[in-house]
Design a protein around this motif. Structure first.
Motif, PDB file in Angstrom:
ATOM      1  N   ARG A 157      -2.432   4.199 -14.186  1.00 38.01           N
ATOM      2  CA  ARG A 157      -3.869   3.921 -14.308  1.00 38.01           C
ATOM      3  C   ARG A 157      -4.609   5.211 -14.692  1.00 38.01           C
ATOM      4  O   ARG A 157      -4.137   6.312 -14.438  1.00 38.01           O
ATOM      5  CB  ARG A 157      -4.424   3.282 -13.032  1.00 38.01           C
ATOM      6  CG  ARG A 157      -4.949   4.212 -11.998  1.00 38.01           C
ATOM      7  CD  ARG A 157      -6.110   3.602 -11.224  1.00 38.01           C
ATOM      8  NE  ARG A 157      -6.334   4.241  -9.933  1.00 38.01           N
ATOM      9  CZ  ARG A 157      -6.808   5.470  -9.773  1.00 38.01           C
ATOM     10  NH1 ARG A 157      -7.054   6.248 -10.809  1.00 38.01           N
ATOM     11  NH2 ARG A 157      -6.988   5.956  -8.560  1.00 38.01           N
ATOM     12  N   TYR A 217      -2.883  11.778  -8.011  1.00 36.89           N
ATOM     13  CA  TYR A 217      -1.716  11.116  -8.609  1.00 36.89           C
ATOM     14  C   TYR A 217      -1.123  12.037  -9.660  1.00 36.89           C
ATOM     15  O   TYR A 217      -1.795  12.941 -10.159  1.00 36.89           O
ATOM     16  CB  TYR A 217      -2.138   9.835  -9.353  1.00 36.89           C
ATOM     17  CG  TYR A 217      -2.469   8.652  -8.480  1.00 36.89           C
ATOM     18  CD1 TYR A 217      -1.457   7.902  -7.895  1.00 36.89           C
ATOM     19  CD2 TYR A 217      -3.793   8.277  -8.254  1.00 36.89           C
ATOM     20  CE1 TYR A 217      -1.762   6.791  -7.089  1.00 36.89           C
ATOM     21  CE2 TYR A 217      -4.108   7.171  -7.452  1.00 36.89           C
ATOM     22  CZ  TYR A 217      -3.078   6.448  -6.871  1.00 36.89           C
ATOM     23  OH  TYR A 217      -3.380   5.363  -6.085  1.00 36.89           O
ATOM     24  N   TYR A 261       2.597   1.856 -10.278  1.00 38.62           N
ATOM     25  CA  TYR A 261       2.452   2.886  -9.249  1.00 38.62           C
ATOM     26  C   TYR A 261       3.846   3.117  -8.667  1.00 38.62           C
ATOM     27  O   TYR A 261       4.588   2.161  -8.473  1.00 38.62           O
ATOM     28  CB  TYR A 261       1.542   2.418  -8.101  1.00 38.62           C
ATOM     29  CG  TYR A 261       0.097   2.216  -8.477  1.00 38.62           C
ATOM     30  CD1 TYR A 261      -0.320   1.031  -9.067  1.00 38.62           C
ATOM     31  CD2 TYR A 261      -0.851   3.202  -8.226  1.00 38.62           C
ATOM     32  CE1 TYR A 261      -1.667   0.837  -9.398  1.00 38.62           C
ATOM     33  CE2 TYR A 261      -2.186   3.014  -8.547  1.00 38.62           C
ATOM     34  CZ  TYR A 261      -2.581   1.827  -9.140  1.00 38.62           C
ATOM     35  OH  TYR A 261      -3.904   1.635  -9.470  1.00 38.62           O
ATOM     36  N   GLU A 314       0.772   0.199  -1.869  1.00 35.46           N
ATOM     37  CA  GLU A 314       0.443  -1.213  -1.630  1.00 35.46           C
ATOM     38  C   GLU A 314       1.685  -1.938  -1.083  1.00 35.46           C
ATOM     39  O   GLU A 314       2.748  -1.369  -0.953  1.00 35.46           O
ATOM     40  CB  GLU A 314      -0.187  -1.866  -2.878  1.00 35.46           C
ATOM     41  CG  GLU A 314       0.598  -1.738  -4.142  1.00 35.46           C
ATOM     42  CD  GLU A 314       1.892  -2.474  -4.073  1.00 35.46           C
ATOM     43  OE1 GLU A 314       1.837  -3.708  -4.081  1.00 35.46           O
ATOM     44  OE2 GLU A 314       2.960  -1.818  -4.032  1.00 35.46           O
TER      45      GLU A 314
HETATM   46  P1  5GP Z   1      -5.855   2.963  -6.604  1.00 35.98           P
HETATM   47  O1  5GP Z   1      -5.791   2.572  -8.044  1.00 35.98           O
HETATM   48  O2  5GP Z   1      -7.057   2.347  -5.898  1.00 35.98           O
HETATM   49  O3  5GP Z   1      -5.743   4.448  -6.384  1.00 35.98           O
HETATM   50  O4  5GP Z   1      -4.574   2.328  -5.899  1.00 35.98           O
HETATM   51  C1  5GP Z   1      -4.318   0.963  -6.008  1.00 35.98           C
HETATM   52  C2  5GP Z   1      -3.256   0.563  -5.015  1.00 35.98           C
HETATM   53  O5  5GP Z   1      -2.009   1.180  -5.352  1.00 35.98           O
HETATM   54  C3  5GP Z   1      -3.565   1.001  -3.589  1.00 35.98           C
HETATM   55  O6  5GP Z   1      -3.303  -0.101  -2.727  1.00 35.98           O
HETATM   56  C4  5GP Z   1      -2.617   2.124  -3.342  1.00 35.98           C
HETATM   57  O7  5GP Z   1      -2.262   2.223  -1.970  1.00 35.98           O
HETATM   58  C5  5GP Z   1      -1.433   1.681  -4.175  1.00 35.98           C
HETATM   59  N1  5GP Z   1      -0.508   2.769  -4.518  1.00 35.98           N
HETATM   60  C6  5GP Z   1      -0.779   4.078  -4.713  1.00 35.98           C
HETATM   61  N2  5GP Z   1       0.340   4.763  -4.962  1.00 35.98           N
HETATM   62  C7  5GP Z   1       1.365   3.874  -4.906  1.00 35.98           C
HETATM   63  C8  5GP Z   1       2.791   3.989  -5.055  1.00 35.98           C
HETATM   64  O8  5GP Z   1       3.378   5.038  -5.261  1.00 35.98           O
HETATM   65  N3  5GP Z   1       3.506   2.840  -4.929  1.00 35.98           N
HETATM   66  C9  5GP Z   1       2.936   1.641  -4.672  1.00 35.98           C
HETATM   67  N4  5GP Z   1       3.747   0.597  -4.546  1.00 35.98           N
HETATM   68  N5  5GP Z   1       1.602   1.503  -4.518  1.00 35.98           N
HETATM   69  C10 5GP Z   1       0.827   2.607  -4.631  1.00 35.98           C
END
Ligand code: 5GP
Length: 210
Positions: A40, A52, A80, A102
């Motif tokens: 993203r 990230y 992710y 997540e």
């Molecule tokens: P955001 O785009 O809001 O930063 O994250 C979206 C979702 O992706 C959040 O629920 C976050 O916890 C999850 N997320 C962030 N890093 C990872 C990852 O390494 N692996 C997975 N499976 N989810 C992630």
């Protein structure tokens, strides 16, 4: 030395996970945060390597092929994933590693590492989830609604997590989460060496070797 706890923190968008993680790192010295890779786009203020590792789709897929990720998932149209090497090194050094990920990722980890600790955090109400996303102001209404829809799916499988903690009062929530991680350290499954020692100790005692 006891290996660190692999601690998964998940929660709906807007549940305050980011703030909770910051507070855990600030208040206690047993935690290290794993920085995830994602496809993203960075939000304003986010920096590569801090929030990230920002990757293209091709770069991310190359990481999957090279088996560099402990888990990965697609969430609201983006990849992710958790880089494996860092997590393993830090756990072996005895620190507890926080993965703020997540649920699909959480469940993948639970399968691979059954003694990982899965905590789900949520605001006191659904309306409050929407209000917090709106207040954050980093996403447009369409994206917020996507995240709310995603949230309704996530609610269905919360029971697969080990613990559920409400984030109403931030201080209390952080303390409760920290207590949960500390508690996990006393689980019998994590203390096989201690149990073996006491068994041997009794054997020695009864043989008169003590
Ligand atoms: P955001 O785009 O809001 O930063 O994250 C979206 C979702 O992706 C959040 O629920 C976050 O916890 C999850 N997320 C962030 N890093 C990872 C990852 O390494 N692996 C997975 N499976 N989810 C992630």
């Amino acid at each position: 030395m006891q290996k660190g706890i692999l601690f998964i923190l998940s929660g709906f968008a807007g549940s305050g996970k980011g703030t909770i993680v910051k507070e855990l790192l600030k208040r206690y010295d047993n935690y290290a945060l794993s920085v995830s890779a994602t496809t993203r786009a960075p939000r304003p203020g986010e920096r590569d390597g801090r929030e990230y590792f920002f990757k293209t789709k091709e770069e991310f897929e190359a990481m999957i092929s090279a088996d560099e990720l402990l888990e990965h998932a697609q969430y609201v149209g983006n990849y992710y994933g958790t880089p494996k090497k860092y997590v393993e090194e830090v756990l072996n050094s005895g620190k507890d590693v926080i993965l703020e990920i997540e649920q699909q990722g959480g469940f993948q980890i639970k399968e691979k590492c059954p003694d990982a600790l899965l905590v789900f955090v949520m605001p006191p109400s659904v309306k409050e989830i929407y209000n917090r996303l709106k207040k954050r102001g980093t996403e447009d209404e369409e994206t917020i609604m996507k995240r709310m829809k995603q949230g309704s799916k996530e609610a269905e499988v919360i029971a697969g997590y080990d613990y559920l903690i409400i984030n109403d009062d931030l201080d209390k929530c952080v303390e409760n989460i920290h207590a949960t991680v500390q508690c996990a350290k006393f689980a019998t499954g994590r203390n096989a060496d201690l149990i073996n020692d006491v068994i041997t100790g009794f054997g020695d005692f009864l043989k008169g070797n003590v």
